[in-house]
Design an enzyme around this catalytic site. Structure first.
Site, PDB file in Angstrom:
ATOM      1  N   GLY A   1      -5.929   4.754  -4.002  1.00 32.11           N
ATOM      2  CA  GLY A   1      -6.508   5.269  -2.757  1.00 32.11           C
ATOM      3  C   GLY A   1      -5.556   6.242  -2.065  1.00 32.11           C
ATOM      4  N   ASP A   2      -4.273   5.935  -2.111  1.00 32.17           N
ATOM      5  CA  ASP A   2      -3.285   6.821  -1.475  1.00 32.17           C
ATOM      6  C   ASP A   2      -3.235   8.169  -2.198  1.00 32.17           C
ATOM      7  OD1 ASP A   2      -2.617   4.789   0.322  1.00 32.17           O
ATOM      8  OD2 ASP A   2      -1.194   3.919  -1.091  1.00 32.17           O
TER       9      ASP A   2
HETATM   10  O1  RIB Z   1      -1.987   1.345  -0.883  1.00 25.93           O
HETATM   11  C1  RIB Z   1      -1.035   0.661  -1.648  1.00 25.93           C
HETATM   12  C2  RIB Z   1       0.076   0.190  -0.784  1.00 25.93           C
HETATM   13  O2  RIB Z   1      -0.415  -0.784   0.087  1.00 25.93           O
HETATM   14  C3  RIB Z   1       1.210  -0.484  -1.522  1.00 25.93           C
HETATM   15  O3  RIB Z   1       2.194   0.411  -1.977  1.00 25.93           O
HETATM   16  C4  RIB Z   1       1.731  -1.500  -0.522  1.00 25.93           C
HETATM   17  O4  RIB Z   1       2.969  -1.192  -0.005  1.00 25.93           O
HETATM   18  C5  RIB Z   1       0.660  -1.557   0.564  1.00 25.93           C
HETATM   19  O5  RIB Z   1       1.107  -0.941   1.682  1.00 25.93           O
END
Ligand code: RIB
Length: 300
Positions: free
Chosen positions: A244-245
């Protein structure tokens, strides 16, 4: 070069690979344990930097060995850390992550991330004023999310709100975002709706333009009366943490290409990110992303 400011969390991820998730009270033997850089803010900053953006991060770590290690990793990615505080007598954020069958379960202890306050956003006003896009998530205090949305609106800088982890927000906050980028569960919680409600209905109910992520199924997006689906890219999944990031970062980096193209690139980048263990390990470079897009170029 797209200039991106990320306002968000920085965590050390404690990752255990397990054959399945344990039941309450059960002890399982895992097959691997690693400690890697993570946190939604840091992950989005790293993914955007790998895709060629000029990135500044606003956040905080503690004055512990985790904090030192996290800052070193971020600096190595070429990220501007002038607005990352090292807080005395405070621990860095951590995430205890279990990965099983490509899925994950995560418990975050915010620690220093809970001290990222609205004043820090105001202090970064000059930086934000010159950004093309601001990215913010919800692993920092919600008042800081609000301050970021307000400042973006005041300065006419588009803010992408990734409403993760899921929480309810006032509708007027959402209207200040250029886009929100929830998954189905997050959108339901955000709107105070039943999480079982059909995602197409939820999409219509959002009070602002929305890009809804659906994992392997890709993403649906709606802006005004226009809505469309971008299918996902089929890949083998090792670890979906950080997908997602990566999606959010790529979406922000390529937003200037227009919504359909930015969503397609975001889906491709997210697909590439799930091939390795750890949130940041699989995040693609710009050329790796281009190769994936070329491979799946529509005929003609
Ligand atoms: O979106 C993933 C992240 O969610 C992980 O890296 C963990 O640190 C949480 O914050």
């Amino acid at each position: 070069m797209t200039r991106i400011v990320v306002v968000g969390s920085i965590n050390l991820d404690l990752v255990t690979l397990a054959p399945r998730f344990p039941a309450p009270g059960e002890t399982l033997l895992g097959s691997r344990f690693i400690t890697v850089s993570g946190g939604k803010g840091a992950n989005q900053a790293v993914a955007a930097a790998r895709l060629g953006a000029q990135v500044a991060l606003l956040g905080a770590v503690g004055d512990d060995v985790f904090g030192e290690r996290l800052l070193h990793g971020l600096a190595h990615e070429g990220i501007d850390l002038q607005h990352v505080l090292t807080l005395p007598d405070c621990s860095s954020g951590t995430a205890s992550i279990t990965v099983a069958g490509g899925e994950n379960q995560i418990i975050v202890v915010p620690a220093a991330n809970a001290q990222v306050l609205p004043a820090q956003v105001e202090q970064a006003r000059a930086l934000i004023e010159h950004a093309d896009v601001v990215l913010v998530q919800m692993e920092i205090p919600l008042e800081t999310v609000d301050a970021t949305l307000r400042l973006g609106q005041r300065l006419s800088v588009p803010v992408i709100l990734n409403p993760a982890p899921a929480q309810t927000l006032p509708v007027e906050w959402l209207r200040r975002a250029r886009y929100i980028t929830p998954n189905q569960h997050e959108l339901a919680i955000l709107l105070g709706a039943d999480p079982a409600e059909d995602f197409r209905t939820l999409l219509q109910r959002a009070p602002c333009p929305v890009v809804l992520t659906r994992g392997a199924e890709g993403a649906w997006y709606r802006e005004g009366f226009r809505s469309a689906h971008q299918p996902g890219f089929t890949v083998d999944v090792v670890d979906s943490t950080g997908a997602g990031d990566t999606f959010n970062a790529a979406f922000a980096v390529f937003l200037h290409d227009g919504l359909p193209s930015a969503v397609r690139k975001a889906c491709a980048a997210a697909a590439l990110s799930v091939g390795s263990l750890g949130a940041q390990a699989g995040m693609p470079t710009r050329s790796a992303l281009q190769a994936m897009l070329d491979l799946h170029a529509p005929p003609g």
